[in-house]
Design an enzyme around this catalytic site. Structure first.
Site, mmCIF file in Angstrom:
data_model
loop_
_atom_site.group_PDB
_atom_site.id
_atom_site.type_symbol
_atom_site.label_atom_id
_atom_site.label_comp_id
_atom_site.label_asym_id
_atom_site.label_seq_id
_atom_site.Cartn_x
_atom_site.Cartn_y
_atom_site.Cartn_z
ATOM 1 N N ASP A 30 139.580 8.050 117.958
ATOM 2 C CA ASP A 30 141.018 8.065 117.693
ATOM 3 C C ASP A 30 141.713 9.048 118.643
ATOM 4 O O ASP A 30 141.400 10.243 118.641
ATOM 5 C CB ASP A 30 141.255 8.474 116.237
ATOM 6 C CG ASP A 30 142.659 8.163 115.742
ATOM 7 O OD1 ASP A 30 143.475 7.666 116.530
ATOM 8 O OD2 ASP A 30 142.933 8.409 114.569
ATOM 9 N N ASP A 31 142.649 8.538 119.440
ATOM 10 C CA ASP A 31 143.427 9.362 120.382
ATOM 11 C C ASP A 31 142.518 10.079 121.392
ATOM 12 O O ASP A 31 142.833 11.197 121.830
ATOM 13 C CB ASP A 31 144.266 10.408 119.640
ATOM 14 C CG ASP A 31 145.455 9.807 118.920
ATOM 15 O OD1 ASP A 31 145.571 8.576 118.878
ATOM 16 O OD2 ASP A 31 146.282 10.584 118.397
ATOM 17 N N CYS A 70 148.050 3.532 117.182
ATOM 18 C CA CYS A 70 146.895 3.193 116.331
ATOM 19 C C CYS A 70 146.842 1.787 115.748
ATOM 20 O O CYS A 70 145.950 1.004 116.070
ATOM 21 C CB CYS A 70 146.809 4.181 115.170
ATOM 22 S SG CYS A 70 146.518 5.878 115.664
ATOM 23 N N ARG A 74 144.131 -1.389 116.593
ATOM 24 C CA ARG A 74 143.053 -1.743 115.673
ATOM 25 C C ARG A 74 143.113 -3.217 115.288
ATOM 26 O O ARG A 74 142.080 -3.876 115.126
ATOM 27 C CB ARG A 74 143.133 -0.846 114.431
ATOM 28 C CG ARG A 74 142.770 0.578 114.737
ATOM 29 C CD ARG A 74 143.326 1.600 113.750
ATOM 30 N NE ARG A 74 143.254 2.902 114.401
ATOM 31 C CZ ARG A 74 142.176 3.684 114.387
ATOM 32 N NH1 ARG A 74 141.110 3.315 113.712
ATOM 33 N NH2 ARG A 74 142.166 4.824 115.037
ATOM 34 N N LYS A 124 138.686 5.514 109.358
ATOM 35 C CA LYS A 124 140.129 5.276 109.386
ATOM 36 C C LYS A 124 140.420 3.781 109.513
ATOM 37 O O LYS A 124 140.148 3.176 110.544
ATOM 38 C CB LYS A 124 140.750 6.036 110.555
ATOM 39 C CG LYS A 124 142.237 5.758 110.765
ATOM 40 C CD LYS A 124 142.772 6.548 111.937
ATOM 41 C CE LYS A 124 144.204 6.163 112.247
ATOM 42 N NZ LYS A 124 144.776 6.968 113.345
ATOM 43 N N HIS A 126 143.752 1.999 108.697
ATOM 44 C CA HIS A 126 145.098 1.978 109.304
ATOM 45 C C HIS A 126 145.611 0.575 109.622
ATOM 46 O O HIS A 126 146.332 0.377 110.595
ATOM 47 C CB HIS A 126 145.160 2.866 110.544
ATOM 48 C CG HIS A 126 146.522 3.492 110.711
ATOM 49 N ND1 HIS A 126 146.823 4.364 111.716
ATOM 50 C CD2 HIS A 126 147.663 3.349 109.977
ATOM 51 C CE1 HIS A 126 148.088 4.744 111.612
ATOM 52 N NE2 HIS A 126 148.617 4.140 110.550
ATOM 53 N N SER A 151 146.094 7.037 108.768
ATOM 54 C CA SER A 151 145.825 8.230 109.564
ATOM 55 C C SER A 151 145.785 9.470 108.682
ATOM 56 O O SER A 151 146.578 9.608 107.743
ATOM 57 C CB SER A 151 146.911 8.383 110.635
ATOM 58 O OG SER A 151 146.568 9.399 111.543
ATOM 59 N N HIS A 230 141.977 12.671 116.512
ATOM 60 C CA HIS A 230 143.399 12.695 116.169
ATOM 61 C C HIS A 230 143.787 14.045 115.570
ATOM 62 O O HIS A 230 143.011 14.666 114.852
ATOM 63 C CB HIS A 230 143.660 11.564 115.165
ATOM 64 C CG HIS A 230 145.100 11.218 114.959
ATOM 65 N ND1 HIS A 230 146.006 12.062 114.360
ATOM 66 C CD2 HIS A 230 145.802 10.088 115.262
ATOM 67 C CE1 HIS A 230 147.192 11.480 114.293
ATOM 68 N NE2 HIS A 230 147.096 10.280 114.840
ATOM 69 N N ASP A 282 140.967 3.974 120.447
ATOM 70 C CA ASP A 282 142.111 3.122 120.120
ATOM 71 C C ASP A 282 143.271 3.250 121.099
ATOM 72 O O ASP A 282 144.019 2.305 121.312
ATOM 73 C CB ASP A 282 142.595 3.394 118.688
ATOM 74 C CG ASP A 282 143.132 4.805 118.480
ATOM 75 O OD1 ASP A 282 142.856 5.693 119.304
ATOM 76 O OD2 ASP A 282 143.835 5.020 117.470
ATOM 77 N N ASN A 283 143.480 4.427 121.656
ATOM 78 C CA ASN A 283 144.566 4.644 122.626
ATOM 79 C C ASN A 283 144.348 5.996 123.287
ATOM 80 O O ASN A 283 143.417 6.723 122.952
ATOM 81 C CB ASN A 283 145.947 4.576 121.961
ATOM 82 C CG ASN A 283 146.101 5.447 120.732
ATOM 83 O OD1 ASN A 283 146.160 4.940 119.613
ATOM 84 N ND2 ASN A 283 146.128 6.750 120.917
ATOM 85 N N LYS A 303 149.192 8.769 125.257
ATOM 86 C CA LYS A 303 149.557 8.012 124.071
ATOM 87 C C LYS A 303 151.058 7.681 124.051
ATOM 88 O O LYS A 303 151.892 8.501 124.416
ATOM 89 C CB LYS A 303 149.183 8.816 122.818
ATOM 90 C CG LYS A 303 149.455 8.119 121.497
ATOM 91 C CD LYS A 303 148.954 8.944 120.321
ATOM 92 C CE LYS A 303 149.230 8.239 118.991
ATOM 93 N NZ LYS A 303 148.680 8.988 117.847
#
Length: 500
Positions: A30-31, A70, A74, A124, A126, A151, A230, A282-283, A303
């Protein structure tokens, strides 16, 4: 024996009735930025297990997600479709969101279930909670789920402990909603969640799932979308203070440790040679958090933006005996995971427009990709503006550029939110092989070769946008505070929900 022939024979073997179908472990950070892992060049990240995967597996240099935030990213990962088709836009889903990933969308888990796979998600989600948990993983093809349904910063966090012995979480996160819950399937087991014990619980759940499936000789699909790295970062006693990179590095180390536990379990249960492990994120990194927000390496911004720093991700494929060690510069995407898994097991593809392609040729032969293009939608895609950017081969054209709050604090003036929406006609063109940082737009004047490339890009863009049918926006359905999950429905005010 030639490796390609050996690989073909392996694939032929497990495609027959007498051989066990392969297992799949899908790891989703995540991130996490392109430059955050040791195996991608970060000088102080401690990621020994991911580095081991990269050394013994296939490392991608040109792997993309579909959105720089996010929820839409996903949705694309699990369905093989751009988020615009499923309606998971604009932005992200919240605890009280009325919408979620539509139940008529087909996930990887739902592709595998008819073939007898055990399926589990941990971490997660989301992709929506909804009325009575209607959008949870257990409604989308997963037999089991342990995790936070959105999140982990979507709740008041100033009173939560992120690092031992009693270090409070950095920042204030979201206020006015329920404290962060931990769900087991559809039941809240803890609220607020205990961050110091969360990763151990995830690791125990995931390793137990692998062990049980292996004992039953049942093929399995484990989806582990981590909360790491994240904001706000957290880490339990085993990782806190053990990295060289502060809170961000500790959180990354904790993710890496869990991955190490999963690999050890695959080895112990004897199924590692029959398991494809795939890792990506994810990003891009949330640069506004500065040293606690991740690193995009040589890529531009992060991001929230459609520059490569927002959407090009680290990615590693590992499958001993089937994937040989190496690095690939072929273009690939999270969109490609569903059709690849389906192709490997002979599963039926969803009868809808898919945007992914099968990347088995890349994985097992380090061959050419079937993917020639990548489309870049902003966080708030619309039919009015269409694509912000498009990559064709090594060239990327920006039709619109815009900064983002998530990418603030950087010295590059194109990254922060103050870099307002700007149309480019002709579009800005970059050669991503020569200039991955997207610093130097190519001069089109006097370059008929580049003008020809631009015409091809415009034609591809026009054809793609003509084929795009925007699904009803799930996020525009709004929120209802009463939908936010709470273990005590009568608690008032809601943020003071009980510990279950």
């Amino acid at each position: 024996m030639d490796f390609s022939l050996l690989t073909f024979l392996n694939l032929l073997l497990f495609s027959t009735c007498s051989a066990s179908p392969p297992n799949f472990v899908l790891l989703f950070a995540d991130d996490l930025g392109f430059g955050d892992l040791g195996c991608y060049g970060h000088p102080s990240s401690l990621t020994p297990n991911l580095d081991r995967l990269a050394a013994a597996g296939l490392r991608f240099t040109d792997f993309y997600c579909t959105s720089p935030v996010c929820s839409p990213s996903r949705a694309s990962l699990l369905t093989g479709r751009y988020q615009t088709r499923s309606g998971v836009y604009p932005g992200v889903l919240y605890p009280g969101s009325r919408g979620g990933l539509p139940l008529n969308e087909t996930t990887i888990a739902e592709v595998l279930k008819p073939l007898g796979y055990a399926t589990a998600a941990v971490g997660k989600w989301h992709l929506g909670f909804g009325a009575n948990g209607m959008f949870l993983p257990t409604k989308q093809g997963f037999d089991q789920y342990l995790g936070i349904p959105y999140s982990h910063d979507m709740g008041p966090c100033w009173n939560l402990t992120c690092f031992p012995p009693d270090v409070k979480c950095f920042g204030t996160c979201d206020v006015g909603t329920v404290t962060v819950p931990l769900l087991r399937n559809e039941v809240i087991k803890q609220q607020p969640v205990d961050f110091l014990d969360l990763e151990r619980a995830y690791s125990d759940f995931a390793t137990s799932f692998i062990t049980t499936s292996a004992k039953k000789k049942q093929p399995f699909f484990l989806y582990y979308p981590s909360h790491h790295t994240h904001y706000p970062q957290y880490a339990g006693p085993g990782s806190a203070g053990h990295s060289l990179r502060g809170p961000f590095g500790d959180a990354l180390l904790e993710l890496d440790t869990t991955i190490g536990n999963l690999l050890a379990t695959l080895e112990k249960t004897g199924v590692i040679n029959n398991t494809l492990v795939f890792f990506t994120s994810d990003n891009g990194p949330e640069l506004m958090r500065m040293s606690r927000g991740g690193n995009a390496g040589a890529l531009k911004c992060g991001k929230g933006t459609t520059y490569d720093g927002g959407m090009r991700e680290p990615a590693i494929a590992y499958w001993p005996g089937t994937i040989r060690p190496g690095v690939t510069h072929e273009m690939a995407s999270t969109l490609d995971i569903l059709p690849t898994i389906a192709g490997l097991v002979g599963a039926k593809l969803p009868q809808v427009m898919l945007d992914g392609v099968d990347m088995t040729e890349i994985l097992v032969n380090q061959g050419k990709s079937k993917r020639e293009t990548m489309m870049f939608y902003p966080t708030d895609p619309s039919e009015k503006y269409g694509l912000f950017a498009l990559r064709l081969g090594k060239y990327k054209a920006h039709f619109y550029t815009r900064g983002a709050t998530h990418s603030g604090t950087t010295p590059d003036p194109d990254c922060p939110v103050f870099a307002v929406l700007k149309a480019h006609d002709p579009p800005l063109m970059f050669d991503l092989e020569a200039d991955p940082s997207e610093h130097y737009p190519l001069p089109l004047e006097g370059r008929p070769d580049l003008q020809a490339v631009l015409e091809r890009i415009k034609n591809v863009k026009e054809k793609f946008e003509a084929s795009m049918v925007f699904g009803e926006s799930q996020i525009s359905k709004g929120t209802d505070p009463n939908l936010a999950p709470c273990c005590n429905p009568q608690c008032s005010p809601k943020p003071s929900c009980c510990r279950c």
